[in-house]
Scaffold this motif. Structure first.
Motif, PDB file in Angstrom:
ATOM      1  N   LYS A 190       0.718  -1.130   0.084  1.00  0.00           N
ATOM      2  CA  LYS A 190      -0.003   0.066  -0.020  1.00  0.00           C
ATOM      3  C   LYS A 190       0.874   1.314  -0.136  1.00  0.00           C
ATOM      4  O   LYS A 190       1.688   1.360   0.849  1.00  0.00           O
ATOM      5  CB  LYS A 190      -0.791   0.046   1.240  1.00  0.00           C
ATOM      6  CG  LYS A 190      -1.876   1.270   1.362  1.00  0.00           C
ATOM      7  CD  LYS A 190      -2.712   1.121   2.312  1.00  0.00           C
ATOM      8  CE  LYS A 190      -2.558   1.408   3.800  1.00  0.00           C
ATOM      9  NZ  LYS A 190      -3.717   1.470   4.720  1.00  0.00           N
ATOM     10  N   LEU A 205      -5.317   9.330  11.309  1.00  0.00           N
ATOM     11  CA  LEU A 205      -5.848   7.819  10.945  1.00  0.00           C
ATOM     12  C   LEU A 205      -6.296   7.424  12.410  1.00  0.00           C
ATOM     13  O   LEU A 205      -5.373   7.353  13.500  1.00  0.00           O
ATOM     14  CB  LEU A 205      -4.774   7.049  10.347  1.00  0.00           C
ATOM     15  CG  LEU A 205      -5.191   5.597   9.972  1.00  0.00           C
ATOM     16  CD1 LEU A 205      -6.016   5.551   8.991  1.00  0.00           C
ATOM     17  CD2 LEU A 205      -3.605   4.880   9.422  1.00  0.00           C
ATOM     18  N   HIS A 208      -5.924   2.015  15.796  1.00  0.00           N
ATOM     19  CA  HIS A 208      -6.460   0.363  15.052  1.00  0.00           C
ATOM     20  C   HIS A 208      -5.214  -0.409  15.422  1.00  0.00           C
ATOM     21  O   HIS A 208      -4.090  -0.055  15.771  1.00  0.00           O
ATOM     22  CB  HIS A 208      -6.822   0.728  13.427  1.00  0.00           C
ATOM     23  CG  HIS A 208      -5.764   1.011  12.783  1.00  0.00           C
ATOM     24  ND1 HIS A 208      -5.108   2.201  12.588  1.00  0.00           N
ATOM     25  CD2 HIS A 208      -4.745   0.088  12.178  1.00  0.00           C
ATOM     26  CE1 HIS A 208      -3.846   2.216  11.935  1.00  0.00           C
ATOM     27  NE2 HIS A 208      -3.786   0.756  11.600  1.00  0.00           N
ATOM     28  N   ASP A 210      -3.527  -3.603  13.161  1.00  0.00           N
ATOM     29  CA  ASP A 210      -3.586  -4.304  11.487  1.00  0.00           C
ATOM     30  C   ASP A 210      -4.179  -5.417  11.700  1.00  0.00           C
ATOM     31  O   ASP A 210      -4.077  -6.111  12.707  1.00  0.00           O
ATOM     32  CB  ASP A 210      -2.219  -4.353  11.020  1.00  0.00           C
ATOM     33  CG  ASP A 210      -1.599  -2.865  10.773  1.00  0.00           C
ATOM     34  OD1 ASP A 210      -2.281  -1.641  10.768  1.00  0.00           O
ATOM     35  OD2 ASP A 210      -0.412  -2.806  10.788  1.00  0.00           O
ATOM     36  N   LEU A 217       6.783  -1.306   7.426  1.00  0.00           N
ATOM     37  CA  LEU A 217       6.253   0.156   7.025  1.00  0.00           C
ATOM     38  C   LEU A 217       7.834   0.687   7.038  1.00  0.00           C
ATOM     39  O   LEU A 217       8.447   0.839   7.751  1.00  0.00           O
ATOM     40  CB  LEU A 217       5.640   0.655   8.299  1.00  0.00           C
ATOM     41  CG  LEU A 217       4.954   1.933   8.323  1.00  0.00           C
ATOM     42  CD1 LEU A 217       3.774   1.878   8.934  1.00  0.00           C
ATOM     43  CD2 LEU A 217       6.010   2.701   9.022  1.00  0.00           C
ATOM     44  N   LEU A 225       3.124   9.023  13.349  1.00  0.00           N
ATOM     45  CA  LEU A 225       2.678   7.759  13.858  1.00  0.00           C
ATOM     46  C   LEU A 225       2.998   7.498  15.300  1.00  0.00           C
ATOM     47  O   LEU A 225       4.226   7.752  15.882  1.00  0.00           O
ATOM     48  CB  LEU A 225       3.612   6.510  13.257  1.00  0.00           C
ATOM     49  CG  LEU A 225       3.249   5.002  13.435  1.00  0.00           C
ATOM     50  CD1 LEU A 225       1.796   4.723  13.160  1.00  0.00           C
ATOM     51  CD2 LEU A 225       4.269   4.182  12.615  1.00  0.00           C
ATOM     52  N   HIS A 265      -2.039   1.430  17.115  1.00  0.00           N
ATOM     53  CA  HIS A 265      -1.417   2.426  16.826  1.00  0.00           C
ATOM     54  C   HIS A 265      -2.285   3.515  15.864  1.00  0.00           C
ATOM     55  O   HIS A 265      -3.517   3.153  15.585  1.00  0.00           O
ATOM     56  CB  HIS A 265      -0.241   2.078  15.834  1.00  0.00           C
ATOM     57  CG  HIS A 265      -0.541   1.203  14.536  1.00  0.00           C
ATOM     58  ND1 HIS A 265      -0.871  -0.046  14.742  1.00  0.00           N
ATOM     59  CD2 HIS A 265      -0.643   1.397  13.273  1.00  0.00           C
ATOM     60  CE1 HIS A 265      -1.084  -0.692  13.613  1.00  0.00           C
ATOM     61  NE2 HIS A 265      -1.133   0.394  12.461  1.00  0.00           N
ATOM     62  N   VAL A 267      -2.229   7.760  13.537  1.00  0.00           N
ATOM     63  CA  VAL A 267      -1.364   8.761  12.980  1.00  0.00           C
ATOM     64  C   VAL A 267      -1.912  10.205  13.389  1.00  0.00           C
ATOM     65  O   VAL A 267      -3.072  10.400  13.170  1.00  0.00           O
ATOM     66  CB  VAL A 267      -1.350   8.871  11.238  1.00  0.00           C
ATOM     67  CG1 VAL A 267      -0.491   9.851  10.942  1.00  0.00           C
ATOM     68  CG2 VAL A 267      -0.532   7.207  11.022  1.00  0.00           C
ATOM     69  N   ILE A 283       4.042   0.553   2.594  1.00  0.00           N
ATOM     70  CA  ILE A 283       3.795  -0.424   3.680  1.00  0.00           C
ATOM     71  C   ILE A 283       3.580  -1.682   2.753  1.00  0.00           C
ATOM     72  O   ILE A 283       2.822  -1.809   1.715  1.00  0.00           O
ATOM     73  CB  ILE A 283       2.682  -0.154   4.388  1.00  0.00           C
ATOM     74  CG1 ILE A 283       2.554   1.436   4.946  1.00  0.00           C
ATOM     75  CG2 ILE A 283       2.312  -1.303   5.554  1.00  0.00           C
ATOM     76  CD1 ILE A 283       1.345   1.656   5.960  1.00  0.00           C
ATOM     77  N   PHE A 285       1.857  -5.117   3.805  1.00  0.00           N
ATOM     78  CA  PHE A 285       1.090  -6.105   4.822  1.00  0.00           C
ATOM     79  C   PHE A 285       0.921  -7.480   4.413  1.00  0.00           C
ATOM     80  O   PHE A 285       0.461  -7.720   3.169  1.00  0.00           O
ATOM     81  CB  PHE A 285      -0.456  -5.439   4.753  1.00  0.00           C
ATOM     82  CG  PHE A 285      -0.679  -4.158   5.131  1.00  0.00           C
ATOM     83  CD1 PHE A 285      -0.865  -3.726   6.670  1.00  0.00           C
ATOM     84  CD2 PHE A 285      -0.858  -3.089   4.200  1.00  0.00           C
ATOM     85  CE1 PHE A 285      -0.903  -2.468   7.149  1.00  0.00           C
ATOM     86  CE2 PHE A 285      -1.142  -1.856   4.768  1.00  0.00           C
ATOM     87  CZ  PHE A 285      -1.184  -1.515   6.059  1.00  0.00           C
TER      88      PHE A 285
HETATM   89  O1  LIG Z   1       1.032   5.905   7.934  1.00  0.00           O
HETATM   90  C1  LIG Z   1       1.467   5.308   8.778  1.00  0.00           C
HETATM   91  O2  LIG Z   1       2.339   5.560   9.228  1.00  0.00           O
HETATM   92  C2  LIG Z   1       0.557   4.224   9.300  1.00  0.00           C
HETATM   93  C3  LIG Z   1      -0.560   3.709   8.656  1.00  0.00           C
HETATM   94  C4  LIG Z   1      -1.069   2.549   9.214  1.00  0.00           C
HETATM   95  O3  LIG Z   1      -1.181   2.255  10.261  1.00  0.00           O
HETATM   96  C5  LIG Z   1      -1.807   1.510   8.388  1.00  0.00           C
HETATM   97  O4  LIG Z   1      -2.168   2.031   7.048  1.00  0.00           O
HETATM   98  O5  LIG Z   1      -2.361   0.595   8.812  1.00  0.00           O
END
Ligand SMILES: O=C(O)CCC(=O)C(=O)O
Ligand SMILES: [Fe+2]
Length: 350
Positions: A190, A205, A208, A210, A217, A225, A265, A267, A283, A285
């Motif tokens: 992503k 953000l 949440h 993941d 990341l 973050l 975590h 943002v 990122i 995942f």
């Molecule tokens: O942008 C970030 O540093 C974290 C993004 C994030 O936690 C996510 O997309 O799951």
């Protein structure tokens, strides 16, 4: 290594590091150059265990991508936002609330963060670059995105999965075998861009966890973050040049019977001296294969000794794909701050 036949893309100049004094969290630094020897791997497995138990986040250094390659990756990431016409973006927009899949674009204002429409644009490649279609401007870049996929999955995620298995006193490939490249799974790259905003949004953000197993990341200079410590305090993640920040997600928590917890975590707005800059992210995942049921690895002597927390009866455990889709459908949706999946409550935090 680089060769000049690579397609030309505009250079993305990242923001200068912040001078603000922030409450940073110290994380374990996992030096992958030590993973070549048996002795080195034993030491790294202990260090990974310590980091995941204490913070749930780690840094990886000496992972094999040079600074030059990382810079090029961020240049490519920005193409997704700066070089694609709006009508093309609309054509490839993901319909996350309906399908539970993030593949494609997410425009700004699709999510709601603390009551305010979000400022994040993202493009997600779910399971390889072989998605049915991509905007035309991306075609020349797909080989390099593919290279990033391979590097992330085989060099980084597999190494970490082996170190985690070792720390659980399991055969080294126990977790790798649940992340087969040739099986169906939802592993994704992503790229995301937080656009500077003039509104008063303090949270960019929502908090949440993941939903997958491992998140990697790429460290980037715009502070924002934060992770929630065991004591419930928010601490900032410090930028480290060419480092990768690793954290684990829900699926790893379930597979380890709660021995490792997915860290919450979020943002937040950057410090004053960085606020006018966009925040570009990259990122990877990792998610277990679609059909993996999220039950604890009861054969682990470590989990047997330390105790296993069960979130559901094994017969009711969701598969990886079910868990992921339901998480994606609920995240950022107006008015949803909690969702029940397979009887487990998942909250989104401020
Ligand atoms: O942008 C970030 O540093 C974290 C993004 C994030 O936690 C996510 O997309 O799951
Ligand atoms: Fe996240």
């Amino acid at each position: 290594m680089f060769n000049h036949t690579l397609p030309n893309v505009p250079h993305y100049e990242p923001a200068p590091p912040t001078k603000a004094s922030l409450e940073y969290i110290d994380l374990e630094i996992i030096d992958f150059s030590k993973a070549d020897t048996e002795e080195g791997r034993a030491a790294l497995a202990d260090q990974v265990k310590k980091g995941l138990r204490n913070q749930g986040f780690l840094y990886i250094v000496n992972h094999g991508y040079t600074q030059e390659e990382t810079t090029r990756m961020f240049d490519i990431a920005d193409v997704h936002f700066s070089c694609i016409p709006d009508d093309e973006k609309r054509k490839y927009t993901a319909n996350m609330f309906e399908t539970g899949s993030e593949a494609g674009f997410k425009p700004r204002k699709y999510w709601e963060t603390s009551g305010i429409p979000d400022h994040i644009e993202q493009y997600s490649y779910n399971r390889g670059v072989d998605m049915p279609e991509h905007p035309e401007a991306l075609f020349p870049l797909l080989p390099e995105v593919d290279k990033l996929y391979n590097f992330s999955h085989f060099n980084v995620v597999y190494t970490i999965l082996r170190l985690i298995a070792r720390g659980l006193e399991l055969p080294e490939d126990t977790l790798v075998n649940k992340h087969n490249w040739d099986h169906c799974n939802d592993c994704s790259i992503k790229f995301l861009k937080y656009h500077p905003s003039t509104d008063e949004a303090k949270l960019l953000l929502n908090g949440h966890t993941d939903y997958g197993t491992i998140t990697m990341l790429w460290s980037q200079p715009v502070a924002g973050l934060q992770i929630q410590t065991h004591e419930g305090e928010w601490r900032w993640i410090r930028h480290m040049d060419n480092a990768i920040v690793i954290n684990i997600g829900d699926a790893m928590e379930f597979l380890t019977g709660g021995y490792y917890k997915a860290t919450i975590h979020r943002v937040v707005q950057s410090p004053e001296d960085q606020r006018q800059y966009p925040r570009l992210g990259s990122i990877y995942f990792a998610r277990a294969d679609n059909d993996v049921t999220l039950v604890p690895l009861v054969e682990s002597p470590v989990l047997q000794r330390e105790g296993i927390e069960r979130r559901w009866d094994d017969s009711h455990a969701p598969t990886m794909i079910k868990w992921g889709k339901e998480r994606v459908m609920a995240f950022g949706k107006q008015g949803v701050d909690k969702v029940i999946i397979s009887g487990v409550s998942v909250g989104y935090y401020e």
